[in-house]
Design a protein around this motif. Structure first.
Motif, mmCIF file in Angstrom:
data_model
loop_
_atom_site.group_PDB
_atom_site.id
_atom_site.type_symbol
_atom_site.label_atom_id
_atom_site.label_comp_id
_atom_site.label_asym_id
_atom_site.label_seq_id
_atom_site.Cartn_x
_atom_site.Cartn_y
_atom_site.Cartn_z
ATOM 1 N N ARG A 32 23.818 40.663 70.337
ATOM 2 C CA ARG A 32 22.509 40.078 70.644
ATOM 3 C C ARG A 32 22.491 38.567 70.431
ATOM 4 N NH1 ARG A 32 21.497 44.597 67.534
ATOM 5 N NH2 ARG A 32 20.465 46.345 68.568
ATOM 6 N N CYS A 33 23.392 38.081 69.577
ATOM 7 C CA CYS A 33 23.411 36.642 69.294
ATOM 8 C C CYS A 33 24.023 35.840 70.439
ATOM 9 C CB CYS A 33 24.179 36.379 67.995
ATOM 10 S SG CYS A 33 25.979 36.597 68.133
ATOM 11 N N GLY A 34 24.661 36.516 71.395
ATOM 12 C CA GLY A 34 25.287 35.832 72.521
ATOM 13 C C GLY A 34 26.800 35.782 72.437
ATOM 14 N N SER A 35 27.352 36.148 71.293
ATOM 15 C CA SER A 35 28.803 36.160 71.127
ATOM 16 C C SER A 35 29.351 37.554 71.419
ATOM 17 C CB SER A 35 29.155 35.718 69.708
ATOM 18 O OG SER A 35 30.560 35.599 69.555
#
Length: 391
Positions: free
Chosen positions: A279-282
């Motif tokens: 969810r953090c983009g990583s």
């Protein structure tokens, strides 16, 4: 000087293994009996101490009354908002949980204002219940799974979908909470502080400074007694296993927060570089393999992923103890073997000083309890401020 001595007397009583008399407190602190008697009178009048029957003793003479922390004085409201639940508890000055409330609901689909309003209603119920018990709530602390600025603003809580949320202002809109001092902190940080107190490594609880007499310029005697088995310094890494994963790092009895107060986001440490999107983009973040949802789905890599991330922390910071809390505490034994295997393989010093791995003493309530403990700790550290509030 008076504020220092009030705190010293209160701390000495709190740390005593018995119920010390005024004379015993004077001997432990180096203050005169007259000074201690006056300070004790103020602490009793302020609802912080109570006189109790002394422990039985042999020998001639009538034993003096003992002193103890009161269970009907100031209390703390510990609050927690997490991905799938809201919770509130009331803890009295002795550290005893007097009330506990929880509601299970997915907060990811809820507007932050509605989530905080629901938490405020839960907190209001807890405060009213505390007052029915004869307690006065001194303040509240809120544990959130995200990055919190120094002013209490929740800058980002990825798993809640929050950005720049003023949780304090939202809670103060609840009539029963208006005007109540409220602080906000990361849930893993507060859980780590709660574990620190339970483990006996909190220097604010265990460390006593000699008293200072009026007209004096320095110490006038010895330090207060510390309960047997308590240590002055403690270092450990606390891991909070929820849908997100947070960490609280305690070094030499002090919580390490980082330069901006945002340390501890171990859930977003990469364990598998080409792994699942987060969810953090990583990609490949720890919480995608060892978060609560992954555990519920029977993720086979959970223990190994935890061991990989924890090994990196140990290699970097040389922490001797790792505490598994949150959802990890009740399933500790099922995770232990896999984590320890990775630690043995990956930690350079594992053959010289194996890392101790243990479950959280406070279990799944560690963050909420730690939040309440933060308020209780503040009252114990500065009883003069509490007495001023009553005047």
């Amino acid at each position: 000087m008076r504020a220092h001595n009030l705190a010293l007397v209160l701390r000495t009583v709190a740390n005593s293994a018995n119920r010390p008399s005024r004379a015993a407190v004077a001997a432990a602190t180096g203050l005169t009996r007259a000074t201690v008697s006056a300070l004790v009178d103020d602490l009793v009048a302020g609802g912080l101490l109570v006189e109790v029957d002394p422990p039985p003793r042999t020998g001639a003479g009538r034993p003096a009354l003992g002193l103890a922390l009161t269970s009907t004085g100031p209390a703390a409201l510990g609050l927690e908002i997490n991905v799938d639940y809201l919770a509130a508890c009331v803890v009295d000055l002795t550290g005893t949980v007097r009330q506990r409330f929880a509601e299970h609901a997915d907060q990811r689909l809820t507007d932050p204002a509605r989530s905080l309003a629901a938490l405020g209603a839960l907190a209001a119920r807890a405060r009213l219940a505390a007052e029915s018990d004869g307690l006065t709530v001194a303040g509240a602390a809120l544990a959130v799974p995200g990055l919190v600025a120094g002013d209490g603003l929740v800058r980002v809580a990825p798993n809640l979908g929050w950005q720049n949320i003023d949780a304090i202002a939202a809670l103060h809109r609840v009539p029963e909470l208006a005007g109540l001092p409220i602080t906000v902190d990361n849930e893993a940080n507060l859980a780590a502080l709660g574990e620190l107190r339970v483990a006996g490594g909190d220097p604010a609880v265990n460390r006593s400074q000699p008293g200072i007499e009026p007209g004096g310029s320095g110490p006038s005697g010895g330090a207060g007694a510390v309960r047997p088995g308590h240590v002055e310094r403690s270092s450990f890494l606390y891991i909070s296993g929820e849908i997100g994963i947070g960490a609280g790092l305690v070094l030499d009895g002090e919580l390490y927060r980082g330069v901006r107060g945002w340390s501890g986001e171990i859930g977003h440490v990469t364990v598998y570089p080409d792994g699942r999107p987060c969810r953090c983009g990583s990609r490949g973040c720890l919480e995608q393999y060892a978060g609560q949802e992954a555990l519920e789905a029977g993720e086979p890599l959970a223990a190994a992923a935890l061991g990989i991330a924890l090994s990196a922390v140990v290699n970097l910071l040389d922490v001797p103890v790792i505490v598994l809390g949150g959802a990890y505490a009740p399933i500790f034994e099922s995770l232990r073997e896999g984590i320890e295997a990775e630690l043995r393989q990956r930690v350079l010093t594992s053959g010289l000083a194996p890392v101790e791995l243990r479950p959280a003493a406070l279990g799944a309530d560690a963050a909420m309890r730690g939040a309440a403990d933060a308020i209780i700790r503040a009252v114990r550290e500065d009883p003069a401020a509490w007495l001023r509030r009553l005047s």
